[in-house]
Design an enzyme around this catalytic site. Sequence first.
Site, PDB file in Angstrom:
ATOM      1  N   ASP A 107      33.328 -30.260  36.903  1.00 33.43           N
ATOM      2  CA  ASP A 107      33.640 -30.401  38.211  1.00 33.43           C
ATOM      3  C   ASP A 107      35.171 -31.110  38.312  1.00 33.43           C
ATOM      4  O   ASP A 107      35.457 -31.924  37.362  1.00 33.43           O
ATOM      5  CB  ASP A 107      32.964 -31.325  38.983  1.00 33.43           C
ATOM      6  CG  ASP A 107      31.347 -30.455  39.390  1.00 33.43           C
ATOM      7  OD1 ASP A 107      30.942 -30.122  38.333  1.00 33.43           O
ATOM      8  OD2 ASP A 107      30.872 -30.711  40.277  1.00 33.43           O
ATOM      9  N   ASP A 128      33.262 -25.233  37.043  1.00 33.50           N
ATOM     10  CA  ASP A 128      32.574 -25.531  38.216  1.00 33.50           C
ATOM     11  C   ASP A 128      33.295 -25.767  39.433  1.00 33.50           C
ATOM     12  O   ASP A 128      34.384 -25.238  39.510  1.00 33.50           O
ATOM     13  CB  ASP A 128      31.673 -26.904  37.800  1.00 33.50           C
ATOM     14  CG  ASP A 128      30.311 -26.929  38.619  1.00 33.50           C
ATOM     15  OD1 ASP A 128      30.316 -26.736  39.539  1.00 33.50           O
ATOM     16  OD2 ASP A 128      29.140 -26.821  37.695  1.00 33.50           O
ATOM     17  N   ASP A 129      32.882 -26.482  40.600  1.00 35.19           N
ATOM     18  CA  ASP A 129      33.390 -26.506  41.645  1.00 35.19           C
ATOM     19  C   ASP A 129      35.034 -27.362  41.361  1.00 35.19           C
ATOM     20  O   ASP A 129      35.053 -28.251  40.618  1.00 35.19           O
ATOM     21  CB  ASP A 129      32.910 -27.615  42.533  1.00 35.19           C
ATOM     22  CG  ASP A 129      31.675 -26.846  43.293  1.00 35.19           C
ATOM     23  OD1 ASP A 129      31.644 -25.850  43.391  1.00 35.19           O
ATOM     24  OD2 ASP A 129      30.454 -27.429  43.193  1.00 35.19           O
ATOM     25  N   HIS A 150      33.830 -22.502  40.425  1.00 35.30           N
ATOM     26  CA  HIS A 150      33.097 -22.264  41.454  1.00 35.30           C
ATOM     27  C   HIS A 150      33.824 -22.008  42.789  1.00 35.30           C
ATOM     28  O   HIS A 150      33.132 -22.028  43.819  1.00 35.30           O
ATOM     29  CB  HIS A 150      31.820 -23.056  41.344  1.00 35.30           C
ATOM     30  CG  HIS A 150      30.961 -22.761  40.296  1.00 35.30           C
ATOM     31  ND1 HIS A 150      29.789 -23.626  40.098  1.00 35.30           N
ATOM     32  CD2 HIS A 150      31.261 -22.046  39.146  1.00 35.30           C
ATOM     33  CE1 HIS A 150      29.191 -23.372  39.066  1.00 35.30           C
ATOM     34  NE2 HIS A 150      30.023 -22.465  38.545  1.00 35.30           N
ATOM     35  N   ARG A 181      33.702 -22.264  49.946  1.00 32.21           N
ATOM     36  CA  ARG A 181      32.339 -22.212  49.671  1.00 32.21           C
ATOM     37  C   ARG A 181      31.836 -23.567  50.705  1.00 32.21           C
ATOM     38  O   ARG A 181      32.326 -24.721  50.433  1.00 32.21           O
ATOM     39  CB  ARG A 181      32.016 -22.486  48.496  1.00 32.21           C
ATOM     40  CG  ARG A 181      30.437 -22.577  48.068  1.00 32.21           C
ATOM     41  CD  ARG A 181      30.427 -22.471  46.304  1.00 32.21           C
ATOM     42  NE  ARG A 181      28.840 -22.401  45.999  1.00 32.21           N
ATOM     43  CZ  ARG A 181      28.347 -22.595  44.777  1.00 32.21           C
ATOM     44  NH1 ARG A 181      29.436 -23.469  44.102  1.00 32.21           N
ATOM     45  NH2 ARG A 181      27.301 -22.321  44.552  1.00 32.21           N
ATOM     46  N   LYS A 183      27.876 -25.585  50.956  1.00 34.52           N
ATOM     47  CA  LYS A 183      26.483 -25.000  50.609  1.00 34.52           C
ATOM     48  C   LYS A 183      25.732 -26.296  50.871  1.00 34.52           C
ATOM     49  O   LYS A 183      26.001 -27.537  50.660  1.00 34.52           O
ATOM     50  CB  LYS A 183      26.515 -24.820  49.132  1.00 34.52           C
ATOM     51  CG  LYS A 183      27.254 -25.757  48.295  1.00 34.52           C
ATOM     52  CD  LYS A 183      27.362 -25.518  46.739  1.00 34.52           C
ATOM     53  CE  LYS A 183      28.272 -26.508  46.103  1.00 34.52           C
ATOM     54  NZ  LYS A 183      27.869 -26.523  44.616  1.00 34.52           N
TER      55      LYS A 183
END
Length: 286
Positions: A107, A128-129, A150, A181, A183
């Site tokens: 991340d 990743d993020d 991500h 995004r 979530k």
Amino acid sequence: GTITFAKGNLDQDNFLVTIGGTNINIDATKGIFNGNGPLYWDGKGANSGVNKPKFVRLTKMSGSITGLTILGSPIHTFSINGCKGLTLSGVTIDNRGTNYALGHNTDGFDISSSSGVTVTGAHVYNNDDCLAINSGTNIAFTNNYCSGGHGISIGSIKAGAIVDGVTVSGCTVVDSDNAVRIKAYPNATGGKVNNVTYSDITMSGIQDYGIVIEQDYTNDGPTGTPGGAAPITNVNLNNVHGTVASKGQSVYILCANCSEFNFQKIAITGGLAANCTGISPKPLGC
């Protein structure tokens, strides 16, 4: 100068660098931290495999960090917790190179329990993020470049986690799974996402979703059954544009407790048609 961290056996509960304090201002324009990430990467990230430490913890810090370059994050590059009035500008996170595809959970910026945090002018190359805001208020993420990960994320939202007041603007997301995004876990009782704005977002080479907002997230992947324990409200998207891959989707929304979505100037081409469930009225782009 460059500080290189030798590979060790520290696990994900440990950090290679910790910085905290009031009015700490660091000019790291010529500074490089090298975490030797490729020596740890095994495709399993923080979940299993060899022990991997997180990289930089910023805790209860106010002030600024300018110009730092991070190479080879074992996992989670910046963990920002309990900070108030903190600005990170011109930071580069670069995990490209040897074994890059195996560098899971790298991340860029993980933010929790913080307020008044700004990240601006960053370049992030990871798996990743690019950004993950797990809890906090008044967070700004502006004029950043995200590649390979991500996407720019709110969450994942777990029980009791509140995100209120986020501005993401002027950012570019390329060659990533997602761009925009949000979530939340379906059973995140006491959690909430409110007052989020994404504006002037450019995307290209997006593999999964240009815009994805889901209340069915788990660490093992989405379940397909949303839960409304953590409401998502007052989400504003303006001038979000670009392309997704042929098997991707422009917009995907799966909600059980969402309201006040205001989308304007949504222009995402390629991929499958939008699929929006559990939000009424459906926003532009659906």
